[in-house]
Design a protein around this motif. Sequence first.
Motif, mmCIF file in Angstrom:
data_model
loop_
_atom_site.group_PDB
_atom_site.id
_atom_site.type_symbol
_atom_site.label_atom_id
_atom_site.label_comp_id
_atom_site.label_asym_id
_atom_site.label_seq_id
_atom_site.Cartn_x
_atom_site.Cartn_y
_atom_site.Cartn_z
ATOM 1 N N ALA A 155 -27.599 60.324 -1.160
ATOM 2 C CA ALA A 155 -26.231 60.844 -1.209
ATOM 3 C C ALA A 155 -25.938 61.487 -2.560
ATOM 4 C CB ALA A 155 -25.232 59.719 -0.925
ATOM 5 N N SER A 156 -26.434 60.878 -3.643
ATOM 6 C CA SER A 156 -26.207 61.422 -4.986
ATOM 7 C C SER A 156 -26.897 62.769 -5.152
ATOM 8 C CB SER A 156 -26.721 60.430 -6.034
ATOM 9 O OG SER A 156 -26.607 60.964 -7.330
ATOM 10 N N LEU A 157 -28.147 62.866 -4.650
ATOM 11 C CA LEU A 157 -28.866 64.142 -4.752
ATOM 12 C C LEU A 157 -28.195 65.232 -3.924
ATOM 13 C CD1 LEU A 157 -32.553 62.840 -4.557
ATOM 14 C CD2 LEU A 157 -31.422 63.857 -6.544
ATOM 15 N N GLU A 158 -27.651 64.873 -2.781
ATOM 16 C CA GLU A 158 -26.956 65.864 -1.956
ATOM 17 C C GLU A 158 -25.683 66.373 -2.633
ATOM 18 O OE1 GLU A 158 -28.415 64.327 2.462
ATOM 19 O OE2 GLU A 158 -26.450 63.756 1.680
ATOM 20 N N VAL A 159 -24.975 65.472 -3.338
ATOM 21 C CA VAL A 159 -23.786 65.898 -4.082
ATOM 22 C C VAL A 159 -24.180 66.853 -5.207
ATOM 23 C CG1 VAL A 159 -21.944 65.095 -5.616
ATOM 24 C CG2 VAL A 159 -22.443 63.845 -3.518
ATOM 25 N N HIS A 160 -25.292 66.533 -5.901
ATOM 26 C CA HIS A 160 -25.767 67.408 -6.983
ATOM 27 C C HIS A 160 -26.164 68.767 -6.437
ATOM 28 C CE1 HIS A 160 -28.843 68.977 -9.847
ATOM 29 N NE2 HIS A 160 -27.930 68.574 -10.731
ATOM 30 N N LEU A 161 -26.766 68.782 -5.247
ATOM 31 C CA LEU A 161 -27.155 70.048 -4.630
ATOM 32 C C LEU A 161 -25.938 70.903 -4.326
ATOM 33 C CD1 LEU A 161 -29.410 71.799 -3.465
ATOM 34 C CD2 LEU A 161 -29.180 70.546 -1.317
ATOM 35 N N VAL A 162 -24.851 70.270 -3.892
ATOM 36 C CA VAL A 162 -23.608 71.018 -3.635
ATOM 37 C C VAL A 162 -23.095 71.657 -4.924
ATOM 38 C CG1 VAL A 162 -21.192 70.781 -2.946
ATOM 39 C CG2 VAL A 162 -22.973 69.610 -1.643
ATOM 40 N N GLY A 163 -23.172 70.927 -6.055
ATOM 41 C CA GLY A 163 -22.730 71.471 -7.337
ATOM 42 C C GLY A 163 -23.567 72.650 -7.785
ATOM 43 N N VAL A 164 -24.886 72.564 -7.593
ATOM 44 C CA VAL A 164 -25.771 73.677 -7.969
ATOM 45 C C VAL A 164 -25.460 74.910 -7.133
ATOM 46 C CG1 VAL A 164 -28.170 74.457 -7.995
ATOM 47 C CG2 VAL A 164 -27.595 72.170 -8.815
ATOM 48 N N ASN A 165 -25.240 74.715 -5.825
ATOM 49 C CA ASN A 165 -24.887 75.847 -4.966
ATOM 50 C C ASN A 165 -23.575 76.492 -5.408
ATOM 51 O OD1 ASN A 165 -27.140 75.712 -3.297
ATOM 52 N ND2 ASN A 165 -26.203 74.185 -1.951
ATOM 53 N N ALA A 166 -22.632 75.678 -5.855
ATOM 54 C CA ALA A 166 -21.354 76.219 -6.336
ATOM 55 C C ALA A 166 -21.556 77.076 -7.584
ATOM 56 C CB ALA A 166 -20.374 75.089 -6.617
ATOM 57 N N ASP A 167 -22.420 76.629 -8.510
ATOM 58 C CA ASP A 167 -22.701 77.426 -9.715
ATOM 59 C C ASP A 167 -23.411 78.733 -9.372
ATOM 60 O OD1 ASP A 167 -23.429 74.486 -11.768
ATOM 61 O OD2 ASP A 167 -21.542 75.538 -11.369
ATOM 62 N N ILE A 168 -24.289 78.674 -8.396
ATOM 63 C CA ILE A 168 -24.967 79.907 -7.963
ATOM 64 C C ILE A 168 -23.948 80.912 -7.438
ATOM 65 C CG2 ILE A 168 -26.552 80.848 -6.234
ATOM 66 C CD1 ILE A 168 -28.218 78.291 -6.542
ATOM 67 N N ASP A 169 -23.016 80.425 -6.627
ATOM 68 C CA ASP A 169 -21.968 81.318 -6.105
ATOM 69 C C ASP A 169 -21.111 81.897 -7.237
ATOM 70 O OD1 ASP A 169 -21.418 79.177 -3.213
ATOM 71 O OD2 ASP A 169 -22.875 80.783 -3.580
ATOM 72 N N LYS A 170 -20.858 81.068 -8.270
ATOM 73 C CA LYS A 170 -20.037 81.505 -9.403
ATOM 74 C C LYS A 170 -20.700 82.656 -10.160
ATOM 75 C CE LYS A 170 -18.349 79.874 -13.873
ATOM 76 N NZ LYS A 170 -18.277 78.704 -14.789
ATOM 77 N N TYR A 171 -21.987 82.505 -10.497
ATOM 78 C CA TYR A 171 -22.661 83.564 -11.243
ATOM 79 C C TYR A 171 -22.974 84.772 -10.373
ATOM 80 C CZ TYR A 171 -23.176 80.693 -15.416
ATOM 81 O OH TYR A 171 -22.922 79.959 -16.548
ATOM 82 N N SER A 172 -23.125 84.548 -9.085
ATOM 83 C CA SER A 172 -23.364 85.682 -8.189
ATOM 84 C C SER A 172 -22.150 86.598 -8.127
ATOM 85 C CB SER A 172 -23.713 85.177 -6.795
ATOM 86 O OG SER A 172 -24.904 84.429 -6.815
ATOM 87 N N ALA A 173 -20.953 86.020 -8.341
ATOM 88 C CA ALA A 173 -19.723 86.834 -8.298
ATOM 89 C C ALA A 173 -19.663 87.856 -9.428
ATOM 90 C CB ALA A 173 -18.506 85.916 -8.358
ATOM 91 N N ILE A 174 -20.437 87.606 -10.513
ATOM 92 C CA ILE A 174 -20.435 88.544 -11.646
ATOM 93 C C ILE A 174 -20.942 89.921 -11.224
ATOM 94 C CG2 ILE A 174 -21.464 88.978 -13.932
ATOM 95 C CD1 ILE A 174 -21.524 85.979 -14.372
#
Length: 462
Positions: free
Chosen positions: A333-352
């Motif tokens: 469960a902890s690793l899945e939460v971390h994966l969600v955070g990484v995906n969010a950062d990817i979306d953030k930098y992709s918006a640039i």
Amino acid sequence: MNIKEFFNILRRRKWIAIHAFLVIFSAAIAITYLIPPSYETYAKLLIMTTPASSGSSLISSTLKDFGSLVTTGSDTEISTAIALASTRPIAVPVINEYNLKDKNGNPLSPDKLLKPGILSLILPIPTVSIARFGNTNLFTITCSTKNPKLSQGIANSLAKGVVEFNLKIVREAYASGKSFVDNRILKVKRDFFKYQSRLKEFKEKERTVDLDSEVKIAIEKIAELYKQKEDNLIDLEQVHAKLRVLREQVGKMDSTSVLPNVMTENPIIKSQREKIAELEFQFVKLTFELTEEHPDVISVKRQLEKAKKDLEKEVVIYQNSNALLSDLEREIASLEVHLVGVNADIDKYSAIFKTLPEKAMLQARLLLQLSVTENIYKFLLQRKSEIAITEATTLSNIRIVDPAVELPIDKPTKPRKMMNFAVGFFLGVFTGIGFALVFENFDTTIKTSEDLAKIKNVAFLG
């Protein structure tokens, strides 16, 4: 009663005491020589506190990922290793190797080999016991048969089987991680060549060569995030592999191989095991005295079957509430939460990239895809190499430190003649004294003047 009276009684009842002594002592001698000699030897095994591997620091991270499956030190883990040594996959090959038979000439079952019962004291069948050696990380596999060479062979074969089976379990976890990495490499390799071809076509068509520094930084950041994402996915797969292996180990535990710590933690299981042991003793005793169709034998047999079913239900309940399984599920469960955070950062930098001109954005996207797949491909190749080296160099965390030895044919372990003779001697002495005192107590005849003086209202004239 004073000492003088005591010795007077023994003097008067000396033949009773002597006969009782001779009967008991003779019985002890007869039983000692009638019991067939048996030879008991043992192999001693050590449970290592860290996974045994000759790998270097290059694979330390991989060892950390899978090490929790084999590290020991707690009572639970040591009890698990001992219970593992009592499982059918280890006992059956040894039974087949030495062609072990029961009293009816049929192949000996693992239950009778590992839990022989009281009949093993009379019948010439091999017996094996497994126990922890003191408060240490050592445990012993003890075998007793009528043949010293056979005792040595069974004990050493079981010890070797424990080591090999433990190594197989450890390597299954590595193999699962390796298979996952291989599949990811094939996919990433195809993507890498696809994006490389697209970038080449784009540069030839648009005549572009490079991007500005801001785009390069964004690309590098997103590439790093994708690498983190891939690492997270591998970690998730490894934890899932550990969870599957642990569930298989827990699932192999049944009513015939309950861990000692389970009986300590669960009083219901402990009570059921004690009840089953008592019923088995009654059943064996009744089968010697009565026929199998006798109502008492049938009643005890039904009670024994019901007690075993109740124990199996409690074991299933314990398996579904295992603490180690819960820890691995929380880690997933902890690793899945971390994966969600990484995906969010990817979306953030992709918006640039949305702020760049269309041509630059297209080129940046192609470079990003190529850079991400290249980094992931290199990372997966390195991880595959680490896992392969670790799998090849990993040894079982259970070691044979003291193999069983063959006892001399003229020095059987049992029966212990001197001890039996000593027990028979002292038991005969005390039994003879007891019989003398009992006969004296029930004897109301008058034999001496002292006996006559004890009677009231009678004058003693001399």
